[in-house]
Each structure stands twice: as structure tokens, then as C-alpha cells.
Design a protein around this motif. Structure first.
Motif, PDB file in Angstrom:
ATOM      1  N   ALA A  91       0.816  -1.216   0.000  1.00  0.00           N
ATOM      2  CA  ALA A  91       0.000   0.000   0.000  1.00  0.00           C
ATOM      3  C   ALA A  91       0.848   1.263   0.000  1.00  0.00           C
ATOM      4  O   ALA A  91       0.361   2.341  -0.376  1.00  0.00           O
ATOM      5  N   VAL A  92       2.109   1.154   0.397  1.00  0.00           N
ATOM      6  CA  VAL A  92       2.975   2.331   0.455  1.00  0.00           C
ATOM      7  C   VAL A  92       3.184   2.882  -0.954  1.00  0.00           C
ATOM      8  O   VAL A  92       3.540   2.152  -1.881  1.00  0.00           O
ATOM      9  N   GLY A  93       2.938   4.170  -1.112  1.00  0.00           N
ATOM     10  CA  GLY A  93       3.153   4.828  -2.395  1.00  0.00           C
ATOM     11  C   GLY A  93       2.078   4.586  -3.419  1.00  0.00           C
ATOM     12  O   GLY A  93       2.229   4.985  -4.581  1.00  0.00           O
ATOM     13  N   SER A  94       0.979   3.957  -3.019  1.00  0.00           N
ATOM     14  CA  SER A  94      -0.069   3.651  -3.997  1.00  0.00           C
ATOM     15  C   SER A  94      -0.743   4.912  -4.522  1.00  0.00           C
ATOM     16  O   SER A  94      -1.358   4.892  -5.593  1.00  0.00           O
ATOM     17  N   GLU A  95      -0.627   6.037  -3.785  1.00  0.00           N
ATOM     18  CA  GLU A  95      -1.194   7.291  -4.282  1.00  0.00           C
ATOM     19  C   GLU A  95      -0.476   7.756  -5.548  1.00  0.00           C
ATOM     20  O   GLU A  95      -1.050   8.457  -6.387  1.00  0.00           O
TER      21      GLU A  95
END
Length: 751
Positions: free
Chosen positions: A739-743
Motif C-alpha cells: 500500500a505504500v506509495g499507492s497514491e
């Protein structure tokens, strides 16, 4: 033929078989030329027809043995007296370290780093040295230095050996050859018994060079037994056997000097703790035979062990202040002061010219080598890779004088940083970008010099990034933080400002210099606690809200609850802490890693040279502290515009590492990652910073220190910023999930 003589014959036959010509011999010989300073049997054969001499000796031994009467000793016929040391030394395919090469290499390095300005005259004037060289009684002299006197001892050791070699047989092992040799030769000098083997071999080598009159009869009558016994020792020697072999060899000399620098043992320096007592006992035994042995052991660490009855200690600290106008004694002065008693006729009879057949071709070539040949060794390719693409880009020039690359120089490292990492981070960010949030670093140190006019002028380019001066030492005003008599804190801060071009600093005075004017730091633990809490507290709660805390100091034990709790508080706040490990390693592992770098919440930093190689002041690699969170950075010959001095030590390496940590945070606060909350939150975790630092580091030398090379992640030539950002996110995902950096980088299947 008895058992020992048969073992000698078997060893000669083995070496002859080993040296048999084969189609690939020329190729292997060519490969050996890559390792100057290392002599093995094949190289010796190429230089001196070693195999031919072995065949001749074997023929003599077998024919004399068959013709001699039962029980009698066959005579020894040596066409080449060098066989006396060559046969034992090359047992088991071992190598011989050519210390003349190592000494000449050390001289060349000293010339390039201007070591001629290193002051040693006061060492030569010491009474302890005079007694050791020319006193009536032989002894062991332990010359004990510190991190402040390492270069002085290096220069002095070379001067001493040069001086003694022309006057008496001298056996020596000084600074080690390049560290990568240890990876190429399994039987080098990294352990105590390996060093003693080299010493025993050198003691054998001086027998042929000292042959005269009665010694020739020794070779004819007892030479075979001596050679057989010595060869047996070298095949299966225990620790005690090496001293027995040294004793047997030196029994045929009048006077011999042995000079040992135990830094060659690196992290195994404890192997030498028993040597003062053992050499003292050896001196006593030889003296009963009217033989004179004098041993010097040079060390940058204290020796914890029995010293022996004839052992004396001479401490060498940093050069006296102010330094004298004359940097060295003349040859005539040294002779008159130190060696007045060396002119006696008994000693002079042992000062014989070396026999021509005891010098190898390799040794002769070393004397004709250029300084560049001696320095480069096998590192030309590595040096070329490091220097490649290091032109100045104008993005934040550093203050080092561009005087060319010297051994261990940090100049290529900073050039790579400037042309690659700085270009990648700063070239795409607009100077008018008001949304960018600079990284805040608290510098806990001695202050930052900005009260004198010359300091204001030289440090003016950095002052706009100093946000706060504060002294946390009791009864001091904050104005004291703008003073820095030692220059330590100023040099530390400058290294950070050279690495990170947008970070802002909060100067915290937590230590003062000693009253005697030396530069050793005495951190105030109460002040350290107060500074950490103030620096990491949120602004709305009266703090500064820094991102990084740099601590270029340390003490031996975790003995202050306030500092320990403050460090834990900082970690809970998501603040990264960097601390220097040690400059001395005096106590040995595990205590050579000082606190607070030993704290599990702190990233520990060692000093390396500009190419990541081990330095003599580096703490042990086998310490139980710092495992997994320990890195190295350039920590030698660093500059600061406020001083003409060169700064060495883990204090300054730590500052560079903290600056690299700031670069990581800066990159993440720029496009495209600044929009990712998950990235920003993840980067507050210590495991995230460690993972990224590991990604941008390379293991160096046999100790496998993780040397920081930020451009291997931030600033790869031709790599788009988005690709670098994805590489950083990929490291974070390995630690904290997809989920890290999914933006910024949606997972496959997400819209």
C-alpha cells in the motif's frame, strides 16, 4: 636419514612438483603481477630460477645421504643461500609479504598527503626511544598512540626502519598492504600467528645476508639439521613454535631490531596482547647467549595483558602545540642523540652488506617503482569507476582544494555527489517553490564559530541555513553556541551543509573543549538530554520539530537514564538519529562502539577513506553492537572553510551520513512523492531509513563495511526521476507492504 631430514626432502619434492612448467604457467605468472608486494613460490621461480636451485639441492641431499655412513649427517651444499628462507617460507603454498614494498608504498602515500608536515621530531627526542635504540640493556618498547597521533606514528615507523636498516639487521612489519589483498590471499597477515610466520621468515632471510667467518662453518656442519627443523616448524607450527624458530634464527646474529605495527591485525589486534611478554622472555633467553634483540611494538590501542620484565611503554599523543618551526631532525642530529653507542666494534661486525642472491627481482623492481605504481596496486579500475563522471556541475560546490586525487581522498566522492545526486535532486525543483519543506537537522556538538571576523567571512555562504543557536550547557547563554574554539562542531556542520544543499541546522552546544587546548570533546550528558528533547518536540509544544539529530561524540557506557529516555522519545517522534562509533577502538569489541551509537534507536557511522576502505581508527567490525544499522562514510582529509586543517574521524563521517539521510527525505518531499502520505509516514520509521541506506551502499574490504554511495540510488546517470522514485517506494513496500506509495504508483488493477 632421520625423520626431520626426510620431511625436508619430501617438502622439496612437493615444491618441485608444484613448480613444474605447464601451459598456463605464463598466464598465472602474469596474474601475479597484479599483486605487487606479494611473493609466492611461482613468482620466486620466475624471478630467480627457484626450481632449478631446488633440483640441485635435492640431488645433493639424496646423493650425499646414500654415500654417507649410517647415522652420520650428510653435509649441506647450497648453491643459493636464499634457499635457507625460501624452502620454509613457501611451505604449504604460503606467501611472503614484501615489507620493503609496503614501506615504500607508505612513503608514497605520505608524500601525496603532505605527511612531510607531520611532526615527529619530539618522538625522536624521547628518552625511552634513546634507551631502546642505544641503551646497554635490550628491551621491548611498546609505542602506544591514539587516534590523534595515527599519522605521526605511521611516519615515525617508516623513518625508524629506514634509519635502522642501514645500521643493523632489521625485521619489520608496518602498515598492511591494500585491504583487498586479504580477499585474494587466504594466508596473509590478518591473524597473530600469520604475522609471527612472516617475522620468522624475515629472521631466516637475514642469516645469508649476515654470513661471515664462523657462520660459514655453521652452514656446513649444522645447516641441514637447522633447515630441516625450521621447515618442520613452518609446516605444522604452533604459536610457541614461531618464537622458537625466531630464537633459532637470531642465535646467529649479534644485534637485531624488530619493529611491529599491530594495526596490520585489524579487528584481531587482541592476538598481539601476549607479544610483549613473549618477546621479553625471548630477549632474556638470547641475552644469555650474548645476543642483543630489541623489539618495538607500535599500537593505536592500549594493550591489555602481561608486559614482561623488559617491556617499557612510551605514549605518543597529538603533536605539541604550537608546532615547532623545524618539522624533523637531520640525520646527523638523530645519529648524535640516539645512536652514540652503536659505533662499538662488536655491533659493526654484524653490519654486513646483503648478499646479491638474497634479493628477489620483485624487490629490485619495487625500488624502481613510481609513487603512482606503489599506491594504485590493483585499484586502477575501481578508481576509474569512482572518478568517472565527476565533473563539477555548479550545484553547490564543496570547499576542498582541487589538488588531484590522492589515496583515500574524499574529492572523487564529493564530485560524484555533486554531479549526480545533487543534479538529480535539485535541478528539477524551482527556487520559487514555497511548498517545499526543508529538512531540519539538530547538530549536537561544540557550537558553530561565528563571532570572529574571519569566521563570518569564510562561513557566510552557509549562515542563511543556520536557524537557531542554543547552548544547553548549564550557566551558558545561547551566544556561547556561536563560539567554537576547537572547530569541531563547525567542521561537522559544514559537512552536512555540503551534502544537503537545502537542509537547515539547529546548532546545539552540548560539549566543550578540554582546558589544555586539545580538541578532545567532553560531552555534558545533562546537556545532551535537554538538547534532544528540545530538538524533537513539536513546535506547538515549544520544540523545533527536527527530522534528524546528529551526535558526533560518545562515551563508554549506557549509564545515563535521561539520555537513554530522550533517545527513545526522539524515536517515537519519528526522528532519525545518527551517531559516530569511535575513533580509537581502544577497548576492543564490543566496547569500542561508543554510546549513543550503541543505542538500538541510533544509526551508527564509521569513518572510511574516500574509497570506502578501512582506516586505522575504525572501530572493530566484529562488535556485537550496531549490527544491521551500521554504515561508513568518508571520514578522512575533510575540509571546512573556517580552517586550513584537514579533519579526520567518525565525527565528520557521521555528519556526512546525516546529510545523506537528509537527501533521502528531501527527495521524498519533491515530485512525485510529496503527494504520498504513506511514503512520508513510512520514512519516519528507522527500518525504512536503514533499508534505503543499504540500497545506496556497497560492502567494502574484508570487514564488509557498508560504504554510503548515494548516487547509486539518487542520481543514476540517465535514470528518470520517476524511476528513482519508484525504486525508493519499492524498498519501502518491502518493509511496510504494497500500500505504500499507492497514491503515486497504483498497484496493478487499481484505477
Amino acid at each position: 636419514m632421520d625423520t626431520s631430514h626426510q620431511c625436508l626432502v619430501d617438502e622439496i619434492k612437493r615444491q618441485i612438483r608444484f613448480l613444474e612448467p605447464n601451459p598456463s604457467e605464463n598466464q598465472r605468472a602474469q596474474q601475479k603481477k597484479k599483486y605487487p608486494g606479494i611473493i609466492d613460490a611461482r613468482q620466486q621461480n620466475a624471478d630467480q630460477r627457484y626450481r632449478t636451485d631446488l633440483l640441485a639441492l635435492l640431488l645433493n641431499l639424496t646423493s650425499d645421504s646414500s654415500q654417507s655412513k649410517a647415522g652420520s649427517k650428510p653435509p649441506l651444499h647450497l648453491n643459493n643461500l636464499s634457499l635457507f628462507w625460501q624452502i620454509p617460507a613457501f611451505c604449504g603454498d604460503a606467501i611472503v609479504i614484501d615489507q620493503n614494498y609496503a614501506k615504500d608504498r607508505s612513503k608514497a602515500l605520505q608524500d601525496l598527503r603532505a605527511a612531510k608536515d607531520t611532526y615527529t621530531a619530539d618522538i625522536w627526542e624521547r628518552r625511552e626511544l634513546t634507551k631502546w635504540i642505544s641503551g646497554a640493556k635490550p628491551s621491548v618498547l611498546v609505542v602506544q598512540g591514539t587516534s590523534q597521533s595515527v599519522e605521526r606514528l605511521e611516519k615515525f615507523s617508516v623513518e625508524l626502519v629506514d634509519y635502522l636498516q642501514g645500521r643493523c639487521p632489521t625485521v619489520f612489519l608496518l602498515s598492511s598492504l591494500p585491504a583487498f589483498y586479504e580477499n585474494s590471499f587466504s594466508r596473509g597477515v590478518s591473524r597473530g600467528d600469520a604475522v609471527l610466520r612472516q617475522i620468522a621468515g624475515q629472521c631466516l632471510r637475514i642469516i645469508p645476508s649476515s654470513v661471515k667467518d664462523g657462520a660459514l662453518s655453521f652452514l656446513a656442519t649444522d645447516g641441514l639439521s637447522f633447515l630441516a627443523k625450521t621447515t618442520s616448524h613452518f609446516q605444522t607450527a604452533s604459536h610457541e613454535d614461531w618464537f622458537s624458530s625466531i630464537e633459532a634464527s637470531l642465535s646467529h646474529q649479534v644485534r637485531v631490531y624488530i619493529v611491529l605495527d599491530i594495526s596490520i591485525l585489524r579487528q584481531h589486534f587482541r592476538d598481539a596482547f601476549s607479544w610483549p611478554a613473549e618477546f621479553s622472555n625471548l630477549i632474556h633467553r638470547l641475552r644469555s647467549r650474548r645476543k642483543d634483540l630489541r623489539v618495538m611494538i607500535l599500537t593505536g590501542r592500549s594493550i591489555d595483558g602481561e608486559l614482561g620484565a623488559t617491556t617499557r611503554i612510551m605514549s605518543v599523543d597529538m603533536a605539541p602545540q604550537p608546532p615547532p618551526q623545524i618539522h624533523d631532525l637531520s640525520e646527523s642530529e638523530k645519529r648524535s642523540v640516539l645512536l652514540s653507542q652503536l659505533r662499538n666494534s662488536q655491533v659493526q661486525t654484524s653490519l654486513l652488506a646483503s648478499m646479491s642472491n638474497t634479493e628477489t627481482t620483485k624487490e629490485r623492481s619495487v625500488r624502481n617503482s613510481t609513487p603512482a605504481d606503489l599506491i594504485n596496486g590493483n585499484r586502477k579500475e575501481e578508481r576509474q569507476n569512482l572518478v568517472e563522471g565527476t565533473h563539477r556541475s555548479g550545484l553547490g560546490s564543496f570547499q576542498a582544494a582541487d589538488s588531484g586525487v590522492t589515496e583515500g581522498s574524499p574529492i572523487p566522492w564529493f564530485r560524484n555527489l555533486t554531479s549526480k545526486t545533487h543534479a538529480a535532486i535539485y535541478s528539477s525543483r524551482s527556487a520559487k517553490d514555497n511548498s517545499f519543506k526543508p529538512v531540519k537537522i539538530a547538530v549536537l556538538d561544540t557550537g558553530f564559530a561565528y563571532t570572529e571576523e574571519h569566521d563570518k567571512k569564510s562561513l557566510k555562504p552557509y549562515m542563511h541555513r543556520i536557524k537557531k543557536f542554543a547552548s544547553f550547557v548549564e550557566d551558558e547563554t545561547d551566544l556561547e553556541a556561536m563560539k567554537d574554539p576547537s572547530g569541531h562542531g563547525t567542521a561537522v556542520a559544514v559537512q552536512m551543509l555540503k551534502v544537503s544543499l537545502s537542509a537547515v541546522l539547529y546548532i546545539c552546544r552540548v560539549a566543550t573543549s578540554s582546558k589544555d587546548g586539545s580538541r578532545e570533546l567532553f560531552p555534558d550528558k545533562e546537556a545532551v538530554e535537554r538538547a534532544i528533547r528540545k530538538a524533537v518536540a513539536e513546535p506547538e509544544k515549544g520544540g523545533w520539530g527536527v527530522d534528524i539529530v546528529n551526535m558526533s561524540f560518545g562515551w563508554a557506557f549506557d549509564d545515563h537514564d535521561g539520555v537513554r529516555n530522550a533517545i527513545r522519545f526522539a524515536r517515537r517522534q519519528g526522528v532519525h538519529m545518527f551517531a559516530s562509533t569511535s575513533n580509537d577502538g581502544l577497548l576492543g569489541p564490543p566496547n569500542d562502539i561508543l554510546y549513543p551509537s550503541r543505542a538500538p534507536e541510533v544509526i551508527a557511522i564509521d569513518a572510511a577513506d574516500g574509497f570506502g576502505e578501512y582506516t586505522r581508527t575504525t572501530a572493530s567490525s566484529v562488535s556485537s553492537y550496531g549490527s544491521g544499522r551500521r554504515f561508513s562514510a568518508p571520514g578522512t582529509r575533510l575540509t571546512s572553510p573556517h580552517s586550513a586543517a584537514l579533519f579526520d574521524g567518525s565525527s565528520f563521517a557521521c555528519a556526512i551520513a546525516a546529510g545523506i539521510g537528509a537527501l533521502v527525505l528531501e527527495f521524498a518531499r519533491q515530485s512525485p512523492l510529496q503527494a504520498s502520505t504513506t511514503v512520508q509516514n513510512s520514512l519516519k520509521e528507522m527500518s525504512a531509513m536503514i533499508a534505503i541506506l543499504e540500497r545506496m551502499s556497497a560492502e567494502k574490504g574484508p570487514d564488509r563495511f557498508k560504504f554510503l554511495l548515494p548516487w547509486t540510488l539518487l542520481g543514476k546517470p540517465g535514470q528518470p526521476r520517476e524511476f528513482t522514485a519508484y525504486s525508493l517506494v519499492d524498498e519501502l513496500r518491502n518493509e511496510f507492504g504494497l500500500a505504500v506509495g499507492s497514491e503515486v504508483f497504483p498497484l496493478e488493477g487499481e484505477s
